[in-house]
Motif scaffolding. Structure first.
Motif, PDB file in Angstrom:
ATOM      1  N   GLU A  86     101.154  60.506  11.583  1.00 17.79           N
ATOM      2  CA  GLU A  86      99.925  60.435  10.785  1.00 17.79           C
ATOM      3  C   GLU A  86      98.700  60.338  11.681  1.00 17.79           C
ATOM      4  N   ARG A  89      98.027  63.698  13.360  1.00 21.63           N
ATOM      5  CA  ARG A  89      97.383  64.648  12.444  1.00 21.63           C
ATOM      6  C   ARG A  89      95.916  64.305  12.245  1.00 21.63           C
ATOM      7  N   CYS A  92      94.101  65.509  15.220  1.00 28.15           N
ATOM      8  CA  CYS A  92      93.962  66.972  15.158  1.00 28.15           C
ATOM      9  C   CYS A  92      92.728  67.358  14.337  1.00 28.15           C
ATOM     10  N   ARG A  93      92.504  66.648  13.226  1.00 22.47           N
ATOM     11  CA  ARG A  93      91.339  66.939  12.394  1.00 22.47           C
ATOM     12  C   ARG A  93      90.043  66.574  13.119  1.00 22.47           C
ATOM     13  N   MET A  99      97.427  71.237  16.973  1.00 22.57           N
ATOM     14  CA  MET A  99      98.518  70.307  17.263  1.00 22.57           C
ATOM     15  C   MET A  99      98.220  69.523  18.531  1.00 22.57           C
ATOM     16  N   ASN A 252     105.462  69.642  15.686  1.00 19.84           N
ATOM     17  CA  ASN A 252     104.497  70.684  16.056  1.00 19.84           C
ATOM     18  C   ASN A 252     105.060  72.096  15.913  1.00 19.84           C
ATOM     19  N   LYS A 258     104.346  69.981   6.823  1.00 19.12           N
ATOM     20  CA  LYS A 258     104.059  68.996   5.774  1.00 19.12           C
ATOM     21  C   LYS A 258     105.340  68.340   5.255  1.00 19.12           C
TER      22      LYS A 258
END
Length: 445
Positions: A86, A89, A92-93, A99, A252, A258
């Motif tokens: 989590e 991710r 990453c945003r 990734m 990755n 998801k």
């Protein structure tokens, strides 16, 4: 007041980033893996020699503490993997990258965290890479020792004129290890992982056949063992259940990433399988063999029966097929640091030579320290506690510093996890080092 406004702005900004950038849409994977292959890789990265050491771990703890401890550690390991993925991710945003690896996630977390911790970003990445490398070098050493012991036991029985030390078998295995570790993609390794899982389940069933085929005594088995041996139990269980170094590469490279988290999900299915197999074999193996258990339960099986021979062959093949998956983590670290400094036309040759040298290094260490049980404990206590428990809790705390939940429950929860991981680290290493010193002293006398 101004700090509260800043936090609200930060939360809104993060919310916008979540809606603006979806890392899954930007991933370009050369060889994507399916959910089944991802589950196979995750299960195989955790189960192996650690599963077969489960009964010996129950000797350390007692059967009652063993069952309870296995379930708790399983939930804890699954939770730490969840928060690691989590957090990755979320990073990453923030970074707008498709990734990130484990070490890259740690660096990104600190780089984008509170100002007071940003200067530690590079240190966090280096510490993580070092722990990853040491952990999976240790795992490769354990696999070398286990395969060598299994082969030696068979050869000594059926070719008594050809008795040599197990260290020689480690050197013999060097060539096939080097060949198998030339595989570059997880998609291809998943095939070997699936085959290794089948062989491991077959070994598990054969072990149960011998466990229930003989006399099971409950009278001399304790529910609560000596508390001084609990650290050794925890170290072995964590070693058996943690495959944290393989988590990020698997997630990755998934075709549908998801599906990694959630319920049901790849993570939930994999951890459920791991906990079930470990707890059942550990419990019944302890009831059957008691204090006579060796570092791997297959070493306790009779050498003359064909099912036992199959089990010893199966586990040796299973560990052999898993070896390149564990080595993948070591070489992944090497690639990130070395590939940018090597010209493209030299990379294939460099990679080929580096893989051979890496395998040779792991085998040499396995030859130098052929103490299977103790190596398992030291790797579990020292490195898996850091990688699988402490670091995920730290980076989630840093990442969610401005959103720790009601009453800061995330902070308090992670403090408990960090303290538990630190306890395993310190006590597990202390007990294991004492055992190693005692064994070596006894041998010299």
């Amino acid at each position: 007041m101004s700090e509260k406004i800043d936090c609200e702005k930060k939360s809104k900004t993060e919310e916008n980033e979540k809606t603006d950038y979806d890392p899954f849409e930007h991933r370009e994977i050369e060889k994507p893996i399916s959910d089944i292959r991802a589950t196979a890789n995750l299960v195989k990265s955790s189960l192996g020699s650690g599963l077969l050491a489960g009964p010996l771990a129950f000797v350390q703890s007692g059967w009652g503490i063993g069952i309870l401890g296995t379930i708790i550690v399983g939930i804890l390991c699954g939770h730490c993997i969840h928060i690691l993925v989590e957090t990755s991710r979320g990073c990453c945003r923030k970074e707008k990258k498709p990734m990130l690896g484990y070490a890259e996630t740690c660096k990104s977390t600190f780089s984008n965290g509170p100002k007071c911790v940003r200067r530690f970003a590079n240190a966090a990445s280096i510490i993580t890479e070092f722990a990853l490398t040491c952990t999976y070098v240790g795992v490769c050493c354990i696999y070398t020792v286990l395969i060598s012991d299994s082969i030696k036991q068979l050869v000594d029985r059926y070719a008594p004129s050809f008795i040599i030390p197990s260290e020689y078998y480690s050197l013999i295995m060097l060539i096939p290890f080097c060949v198998l570790c030339q595989i570059k993609y997880l998609k291809w390794l998943a095939i070997f992982s699936l085959l290794a899982n089948i062989l491991l389940v077959a070994t598990y069933l054969i072990c149960l056949y011998y466990i229930f085929g003989g006399e099971i005594s409950f009278a001399d088995k304790v529910a609560v063992g000596n508390p001084a041996r609990y650290p050794a139990f925890l170290s072995t269980v964590i070693f058996a259940m943690e495959g944290v170094g393989v988590v990020m590469p698997v997630e990755n490279e998934m075709k549908r990433p998801k599906h990694f988290l959630g319920c049901p999900s790849v993570l939930v299915v994999a951890m459920s399988i791991i906990v079930f197999l470990y707890s059942t074999l550990g419990l019944f193996g302890y009831f059957r063999y008691g204090d006579a258990l060796k570092g791997s339960i297959t070493l306790n099986l009779p050498i003359d029966d064909w099912p036992a021979i199959c089990a010893k062959v199966f586990i040796a093949l299973s560990i052999f097929f898993t070896y390149p998956l564990q080595f993948f983590v070591v070489f992944d670290v090497f690639t990130r640091y070395v590939k940018p400094r090597i010209k493209e036309n030299y990379w294939s040759t460099t990679q080929f030579v580096a893989r051979i040298l890496g395998v040779c290094f792991c085998v040499i260490i396995g030859v130098a320290l052929p103490l299977l049980e103790q190596i398992i404990n030291i790797v579990g206590a020292m490195f898996y506690s850091i990688l699988g428990i402490i670091i995920p809790a730290v980076i989630e705390t840093v990442f969610r510093w401005y959103d720790l939940g009601r009453y800061n429950w995330v902070l308090w929860k992670n403090i408990v996890i960090i303290l538990f991981g630190s306890f395993i680290l310190i006590s597990g290493c202390t007990v294991t080092i004492s055992d190693i010193v005692r064994i070596l002293t006894t041998r010299t006398e």
